[in-house]
Structure formats: C-alpha cells, structure tokens
Scaffold this active site. Structure first.
Site, PDB file in Angstrom:
ATOM      1  N   ASP A  93       1.214  -1.544  -0.028  1.00 30.45           N
ATOM      2  CA  ASP A  93      -0.510  -0.116   0.489  1.00 30.45           C
ATOM      3  C   ASP A  93       0.775   1.095   0.326  1.00 30.45           C
ATOM      4  O   ASP A  93       1.644   1.249  -0.051  1.00 30.45           O
ATOM      5  CB  ASP A  93      -0.968  -0.267   1.305  1.00 30.45           C
ATOM      6  N   THR A 128       2.533  -1.188   8.968  1.00 27.99           N
ATOM      7  CA  THR A 128       3.477  -1.424   9.591  1.00 27.99           C
ATOM      8  C   THR A 128       3.197  -3.371   9.165  1.00 27.99           C
ATOM      9  O   THR A 128       4.483  -4.209  10.119  1.00 27.99           O
ATOM     10  CB  THR A 128       2.423  -2.425  11.151  1.00 27.99           C
ATOM     11  N   GLY A 163      -1.767  -5.179   9.162  1.00 26.62           N
ATOM     12  CA  GLY A 163      -3.048  -5.640   7.942  1.00 26.62           C
ATOM     13  C   GLY A 163      -2.381  -6.453   7.293  1.00 26.62           C
ATOM     14  O   GLY A 163      -3.092  -7.601   6.807  1.00 26.62           O
ATOM     15  N   ASN A 223       7.677 -22.697  10.586  1.00 33.46           N
ATOM     16  CA  ASN A 223       6.232 -22.565   9.946  1.00 33.46           C
ATOM     17  C   ASN A 223       6.292 -22.631   8.744  1.00 33.46           C
ATOM     18  O   ASN A 223       5.066 -22.438   8.148  1.00 33.46           O
ATOM     19  CB  ASN A 223       5.547 -21.706  10.887  1.00 33.46           C
ATOM     20  N   ARG A 245       7.112   2.092   8.419  1.00 38.96           N
ATOM     21  CA  ARG A 245       6.867   3.043   8.746  1.00 38.96           C
ATOM     22  C   ARG A 245       7.762   2.178  10.262  1.00 38.96           C
ATOM     23  O   ARG A 245       7.760   3.455  11.111  1.00 38.96           O
ATOM     24  CB  ARG A 245       5.557   3.456   9.577  1.00 38.96           C
ATOM     25  N   HIS A 275       8.336 -30.677  12.397  1.00 40.19           N
ATOM     26  CA  HIS A 275       7.204 -29.000  12.877  1.00 40.19           C
ATOM     27  C   HIS A 275       6.443 -29.366  11.913  1.00 40.19           C
ATOM     28  O   HIS A 275       5.309 -28.871  11.764  1.00 40.19           O
ATOM     29  CB  HIS A 275       8.361 -27.635  12.010  1.00 40.19           C
TER      30      HIS A 275
END
Length: 144
Positions: free
Chosen positions: A8, A63, A66, A95, A105, A129
């Site tokens: 974005d 961040t 989202g 994972n 940011r 795993h």
C-alpha cells in the site's frame, strides 16, 4: 526462484528498496503494484503464492500487521510479520512461512534487508514441525 511484491502507499518506499536489492541478487521478481487498500495488495500476492506463481511473497504496509492478517486468509499462505532477522529465519524453519510482511513505518532499509536475507536463506526443517504446520492447515480447511 520467483518472488512477488505488493504494497500500500505506506509500504511503497521500502518495497522499492527491497525489490532493487533482490534484483541485484538475481532473483526473478514480480511487482504486483501499489494498492490503495492493503487487503487488496495482500490478496493479489497471496493468491500468486498459493497458486504456485511465486515461491514467496513480500508485502509492505505501515507495520506489516494488516498485510499479514489479510494474507493469512488465503488458503495455503502462512504469512508472518517480522521486525528482526531471527524471527524471519525461525518462521521459515519452523512454520514454513511463504509470505513475509514488513512495515515501512517501523523498519529502516538496512534492517529490512537483513530480515529478507534471513527469510530467504533459511529452509524449512520439516520433521517435528510438520505436524504443527499440518494442524494449521487443518484449521484452514475447517474454515472456522
């Protein structure tokens, strides 16, 4: 190895820096673009990974949070937000993460490069795993 990128507006500058960095390392890259809304960016890249069009996805927003929430809604995607290299390495090793989400940011370019390198250099360990990754996939199949 083919990689796909999307962002974005808050993540565009970091996306461009990492894209250029990995281009210099010889990776096959696709830039899916900059989207007004981060869920649209996450959807585009996550589907490319889930459909096998790209091995890994890299998503950039303010961040990374989202983007990871949206990308993880796509079946077959295991997206992680990482703010330091150790977590990036471990999410690949334990994972089998296939999408890395970074925040424009909250991260500087040099730290982001270290995180991306740790993610790409680590391999999935499987073994003990795999049972847990299978459990994640079971949750996905149940849809609730």
């Amino acid at each position: 190895m083919k990689l796909i990128f999307a962002s974005d507006s808050a993540g565009t500058d970091l996306k461009k820096a990492i894209y250029e960095y990995l281009m210099g390392k010889g990776y096959a890259l696709t830039d899916a673009g900059e989207f007004k809304d981060y869920p649209d960016a996450a959807r585009k890249a996550a589907h490319a990974v889930a459909d096998g069009e790209a091995r890994f996805g890299f998503l950039f927003c303010g961040t990374g949070i989202g983007m990871s929430m949206a990308a993880n809604k796509v079946r077959g995607v295991r997206a992680a937000v990482c703010t330091e290299p150790y977590s990036a390495k471990m999410t690949r090793m334990h994972n089998d993460a296939n999408v890395l989400c970074l925040g424009g940011r909250v991260l500087g370019t040099e730290l982001a490069k270290l995180i991306v390198d740790a993610f790409l250099d680590a391999g999935y360990e499987g073994g003990r795993h795999q049972r847990r990754v299978d459990l994640i996939c079971d949750i996905e199949k149940q849809g609730r």
